[in-house]
Design a protein around this motif. Structure first.
Motif, PDB file in Angstrom:
ATOM      1  N   ALA A  95       0.825  -1.211   0.000  1.00  0.00           N
ATOM      2  CA  ALA A  95       0.000   0.000   0.000  1.00  0.00           C
ATOM      3  C   ALA A  95       0.860   1.262   0.000  1.00  0.00           C
ATOM      4  CB  ALA A  95      -0.930  -0.011   1.213  1.00  0.00           C
ATOM      5  N   GLN A 112       2.548   1.538  -3.382  1.00  0.00           N
ATOM      6  CA  GLN A 112       1.569   1.965  -4.392  1.00  0.00           C
ATOM      7  C   GLN A 112       1.389   3.477  -4.328  1.00  0.00           C
ATOM      8  OE1 GLN A 112      -0.062   0.522  -6.754  1.00  0.00           O
ATOM      9  NE2 GLN A 112      -2.183   1.169  -6.884  1.00  0.00           N
ATOM     10  N   GLU A 113       1.322   4.003  -3.114  1.00  0.00           N
ATOM     11  CA  GLU A 113       1.114   5.441  -2.948  1.00  0.00           C
ATOM     12  C   GLU A 113       2.337   6.242  -3.413  1.00  0.00           C
ATOM     13  OE1 GLU A 113      -1.319   7.174  -2.635  1.00  0.00           O
ATOM     14  OE2 GLU A 113      -0.803   9.066  -1.681  1.00  0.00           O
ATOM     15  N   THR A 136       4.642   5.354  -5.524  1.00  0.00           N
ATOM     16  CA  THR A 136       4.839   5.258  -6.980  1.00  0.00           C
ATOM     17  C   THR A 136       3.834   6.156  -7.700  1.00  0.00           C
ATOM     18  OG1 THR A 136       3.513   3.247  -7.020  1.00  0.00           O
ATOM     19  CG2 THR A 136       5.894   2.963  -7.102  1.00  0.00           C
ATOM     20  N   SER A 156      -9.492   9.816  -0.504  1.00  0.00           N
ATOM     21  CA  SER A 156      -9.549   8.943  -1.688  1.00  0.00           C
ATOM     22  C   SER A 156      -9.922   9.714  -2.953  1.00  0.00           C
ATOM     23  CB  SER A 156     -10.539   7.797  -1.449  1.00  0.00           C
ATOM     24  OG  SER A 156     -11.799   8.333  -1.113  1.00  0.00           O
ATOM     25  N   HIS A 178      -6.467  12.724  -6.536  1.00  0.00           N
ATOM     26  CA  HIS A 178      -5.760  11.974  -7.577  1.00  0.00           C
ATOM     27  C   HIS A 178      -4.889  12.931  -8.367  1.00  0.00           C
ATOM     28  CE1 HIS A 178      -8.027   8.383  -6.880  1.00  0.00           C
ATOM     29  NE2 HIS A 178      -9.176   9.007  -7.069  1.00  0.00           N
ATOM     30  N   ARG A 215      -0.431  10.656   0.501  1.00  0.00           N
ATOM     31  CA  ARG A 215      -1.343  10.370   1.611  1.00  0.00           C
ATOM     32  C   ARG A 215      -0.777   9.269   2.496  1.00  0.00           C
ATOM     33  NH1 ARG A 215      -5.912   9.051  -2.598  1.00  0.00           N
ATOM     34  NH2 ARG A 215      -4.066   7.961  -3.331  1.00  0.00           N
ATOM     35  N   PRO A 262      -4.984  -3.656  -0.083  1.00  0.00           N
ATOM     36  CA  PRO A 262      -4.609  -2.328   0.391  1.00  0.00           C
ATOM     37  C   PRO A 262      -5.830  -1.552   0.848  1.00  0.00           C
ATOM     38  CG  PRO A 262      -4.805  -2.324  -1.961  1.00  0.00           C
ATOM     39  CD  PRO A 262      -5.142  -3.699  -1.523  1.00  0.00           C
ATOM     40  N   PRO A 263      -5.616  -0.537   1.665  1.00  0.00           N
ATOM     41  CA  PRO A 263      -6.735   0.321   2.011  1.00  0.00           C
ATOM     42  C   PRO A 263      -7.221   1.060   0.773  1.00  0.00           C
ATOM     43  CG  PRO A 263      -4.666   1.195   2.870  1.00  0.00           C
ATOM     44  CD  PRO A 263      -4.380  -0.137   2.300  1.00  0.00           C
ATOM     45  N   SER A 287      -8.169   3.880   0.340  1.00  0.00           N
ATOM     46  CA  SER A 287      -7.763   5.277   0.229  1.00  0.00           C
ATOM     47  C   SER A 287      -6.496   5.478  -0.565  1.00  0.00           C
ATOM     48  CB  SER A 287      -7.559   5.860   1.630  1.00  0.00           C
ATOM     49  OG  SER A 287      -6.528   5.149   2.274  1.00  0.00           O
ATOM     50  N   VAL A 288      -5.711   4.438  -0.786  1.00  0.00           N
ATOM     51  CA  VAL A 288      -4.466   4.640  -1.513  1.00  0.00           C
ATOM     52  C   VAL A 288      -4.477   4.019  -2.907  1.00  0.00           C
ATOM     53  CG1 VAL A 288      -3.076   4.823   0.558  1.00  0.00           C
ATOM     54  CG2 VAL A 288      -3.372   2.601  -0.521  1.00  0.00           C
ATOM     55  N   LEU A 289      -5.600   3.519  -3.327  1.00  0.00           N
ATOM     56  CA  LEU A 289      -5.666   2.949  -4.662  1.00  0.00           C
ATOM     57  C   LEU A 289      -5.760   4.046  -5.704  1.00  0.00           C
ATOM     58  CD1 LEU A 289      -8.190   0.051  -4.127  1.00  0.00           C
ATOM     59  CD2 LEU A 289      -5.786  -0.183  -4.670  1.00  0.00           C
ATOM     60  N   SER A 290      -5.060   3.839  -6.814  1.00  0.00           N
ATOM     61  CA  SER A 290      -5.233   4.792  -7.896  1.00  0.00           C
ATOM     62  C   SER A 290      -6.574   4.495  -8.553  1.00  0.00           C
ATOM     63  CB  SER A 290      -4.106   4.635  -8.912  1.00  0.00           C
ATOM     64  OG  SER A 290      -4.282   3.439  -9.615  1.00  0.00           O
ATOM     65  N   SER A 291      -7.048   5.432  -9.354  1.00  0.00           N
ATOM     66  CA  SER A 291      -8.366   5.232  -9.951  1.00  0.00           C
ATOM     67  C   SER A 291      -8.412   3.975 -10.807  1.00  0.00           C
ATOM     68  CB  SER A 291      -8.744   6.455 -10.776  1.00  0.00           C
ATOM     69  OG  SER A 291      -7.724   6.723 -11.697  1.00  0.00           O
ATOM     70  N   ASP A 335      -6.518   1.285 -10.528  1.00  0.00           N
ATOM     71  CA  ASP A 335      -6.485   0.093  -9.704  1.00  0.00           C
ATOM     72  C   ASP A 335      -7.791  -0.112  -8.958  1.00  0.00           C
ATOM     73  OD1 ASP A 335      -3.938  -0.601 -10.440  1.00  0.00           O
ATOM     74  OD2 ASP A 335      -3.034   0.721  -8.963  1.00  0.00           O
ATOM     75  N   LEU A 380      -4.278  -4.994  -6.906  1.00  0.00           N
ATOM     76  CA  LEU A 380      -3.068  -4.228  -6.623  1.00  0.00           C
ATOM     77  C   LEU A 380      -1.915  -4.958  -7.315  1.00  0.00           C
ATOM     78  CD1 LEU A 380      -2.133  -1.857  -4.705  1.00  0.00           C
ATOM     79  CD2 LEU A 380      -1.512  -3.635  -3.109  1.00  0.00           C
ATOM     80  N   PRO A 381      -1.027  -4.231  -7.968  1.00  0.00           N
ATOM     81  CA  PRO A 381       0.115  -4.900  -8.580  1.00  0.00           C
ATOM     82  C   PRO A 381       0.912  -5.657  -7.521  1.00  0.00           C
ATOM     83  CG  PRO A 381      -0.007  -2.604  -9.270  1.00  0.00           C
ATOM     84  CD  PRO A 381      -1.019  -2.794  -8.198  1.00  0.00           C
ATOM     85  N   LEU A 440       5.652  -3.388  -7.886  1.00  0.00           N
ATOM     86  CA  LEU A 440       5.682  -2.069  -7.248  1.00  0.00           C
ATOM     87  C   LEU A 440       7.104  -1.653  -6.911  1.00  0.00           C
ATOM     88  CD1 LEU A 440       2.606  -2.452  -4.886  1.00  0.00           C
ATOM     89  CD2 LEU A 440       2.820  -0.787  -6.725  1.00  0.00           C
ATOM     90  N   ARG A 497       8.839  -0.679 -10.074  1.00  0.00           N
ATOM     91  CA  ARG A 497       8.304   0.599 -10.560  1.00  0.00           C
ATOM     92  C   ARG A 497       8.899   1.766  -9.751  1.00  0.00           C
ATOM     93  NH1 ARG A 497       1.946   0.944 -10.575  1.00  0.00           N
ATOM     94  NH2 ARG A 497       2.119  -0.866 -11.931  1.00  0.00           N
ATOM     95  N   TYR A 498       8.962   1.558  -8.434  1.00  0.00           N
ATOM     96  CA  TYR A 498       9.522   2.589  -7.552  1.00  0.00           C
ATOM     97  C   TYR A 498      10.982   2.877  -7.906  1.00  0.00           C
ATOM     98  CZ  TYR A 498      11.133   4.888  -3.282  1.00  0.00           C
ATOM     99  OH  TYR A 498      11.686   5.776  -2.400  1.00  0.00           O
TER     100      TYR A 498
END
Lengths: 232, 223
Positions: free
Chosen positions: A53, A56-57, A59, A108, A111, A227, B39-40, B42-46, B48, B54-55, B60, B63-64
């Motif tokens: 998580a 993901q944030e 990146t 959420s 974006h 976030r 994942p929560p 709140s941190v998902l991209s649109s 995803d 989640l990848p 990840l 990618r980072y």
């Protein structure tokens, strides 16, 4: 003599390769590897590489930042995890503003990149050619300590000084927040459908840093927010 | 022969150890990689969020790493000039190293109405953003613009030669576009204050240092 024999031949001549001790090379290699390792942590050294998580944030934020850093402008990165506002340009950290406290509504709905619609209003002084005395210039002290920044796509950031002692101002700020929430609650009923979440961020900064942010903000300035994740 | 073998051993072991060290921190432990925790939201991209997936952790992490490298490549590799207009400082930097920290004077932020009864006005701000050194001048002369006369309540001269003033900009000037310069000053007591018409003033020594290091094309980042 017996001790010397490990470095010299019996005739006293030196054996060249014996002077090529591999240990310095080994140490150098370890040092270089350690250096590379430190750099490998990237622009968010606090991120847990085993937490999907968080990764993901960061990146998501990095993707936005790479686009912003490719252009000749300054931009804001608000890192809610490390409680820092970064004023950046070309990926460089130009200035850091510590956040004393923050709260966020509808995270959420945040974006991509947001753009500042207008910087906080400044009372500029007008030069009077008929007056011979030195004109007073604008300075950081002229900047506001409490203000609202509006962005597009919709995002509101309310900045307040962390040491606000004026009871009336604290009450006024609290009332505004309550009124906004009430309005949204009522409109969600009247519309029949849940209203679109409007993200809002409240930042408490020291007075000087609130003025710094107001000074550095320019119209159209891009913003990215990192976030927190609901880990643990 | 023995020493050659010892040498090989050390090189091989250092490669092995180096591999182990450099493999972290983004190499994954097998157990954590195989698990794909939810994942929560709140941190998902649109994207995803729509797919609901989640990848993987390794994706990840890769990618980072890639994005971090991309961002690092965008940073200026050579020395650059950084100007903090709020605190009136000019820094000469290379990566994160400060080569010079100089007290400066930047734009006053005041306004001067243009003559003729219009609503037009001059705003004396130092521009913000990224610029480049476009010119390097020795013993520059100041060609005074209209506002310099109007501000003093004087008439704007028709003859161009009457606009030229020698010796007020110091020994050097670095132009960064639209008439803005980094230059010297006679008013060193005002360094550290917002007093200029948009240019950046330095004392003689700092100006010399900046002039020596900067070349045409050196980035100037102003905030």
């Amino acid at each position: 003599m017996g001790h010397r024999s490990s470095f010299f031949n019996s005739d006293g001549s030196a054996t060249p390769y014996r002077f090529f001790s591999p240990w310095p090379l080994f140490l150098l290699f370890i040092l270089l590897t350690a250096t590379c390792r430190a750099e490998d942590r990237g622009p968010f050294p606090d991120v847990d590489p085993n937490d999907p998580a968080s990764l993901q944030e960061v990146t998501r934020v990095l993707q936005e930042e790479v686009k912003l850093a490719a252009r000749p402008h300054t931009y804001l990165l608000i890192d809610l995890v490390t409680r820092t506002i970064h004023i950046k340009g070309r990926g460089l950290d130009l200035y850091r503003i510590p956040i004393v406290a923050w709260s966020m509504k509808a995270p959420s709905a945040v974006h991509g990149t947001h753009r500042l619609i207008a910087r906080p209003p400044i009372a500029r002084r007008t030069v009077d050619p008929t007056v011979s005395i030195e004109q007073v210039p604008l300075s950081l002290a002229d900047m506001p300590t409490a203000y609202t920044l509006s962005f597009t796509p919709t995002l509101t950031i309310e900045v307040r000084p962390s040491d606000e002692e004026d009871l009336f101002r604290r009450l006024w700020a609290g009332t505004k927040t309550w009124w906004r929430s009430l309005n949204e609650w009522v409109s969600s009923f009247s519309g029949g459908e849940p209203s679109d979440p409007r993200p809002a961020l409240l930042l408490e900064l020291s007075r000087e840093q609130a003025q710094s942010l107001a000074w550095s903000a320019v119209d159209g300035m891009p913003l990215v927010i990192r976030r927190t994740t609901d880990k643990k | 022969m023995n020493s050659v073998a010892a040498y090989r051993f050390v090189v091989c072991s250092s490669l092995f150890l180096g591999g182990l060290l450099s493999a972290k921190p983004l190499t994954l432990s097998q157990s954590s990689d195989s698990v794909a925790p939810t994942p929560p939201s709140s941190v998902l991209s649109s994207a995803d969020s729509k797919s609901g997936s989640l990848p993987s952790l390794s994706t990840l992490q890769a990618r980072y790493k890639t994005l971090s490298k991309q961002l690092s490549r965008l940073k200026p590799q050579e020395p650059y000039i950084l100007v903090d207009t709020a605190r009136n400082h000019l820094y000469l930097k290379q990566r994160d190293d400060v080569l010079l920290d100089a007290l400066a004077s930047t734009g006053s932020g005041t306004i001067l109405p243009k003559p003729g009864g219009t609503t037009d006005q001059w705003v004396f701000d130092t521009p913000r953003g990224e610029f480049f050194v476009q010119s390097k001048l020795l013993n520059p002369a100041w060609v005074k613009p209209d506002w310099a006369f109007i501000e003093e309540g004087l008439e704007v001269p028709r003859n161009q030669a009457d606009r030229v003033e020698q010796g007020v900009l110091g020994a050097y000037a670095l132009g960064f576009g639209k008439g803005y310069f980094i230059h010297g000053t006679l008013y060193t007591r005002l360094l550290g204050k917002n007093v200029t018409h948009g240019c950046i003033r330095l004392n003689d020594d700092d100006l010399k240092s900046v002039y020596r290091v900067a070349r045409v094309g050196t980035p100037i980042i102003i905030f």
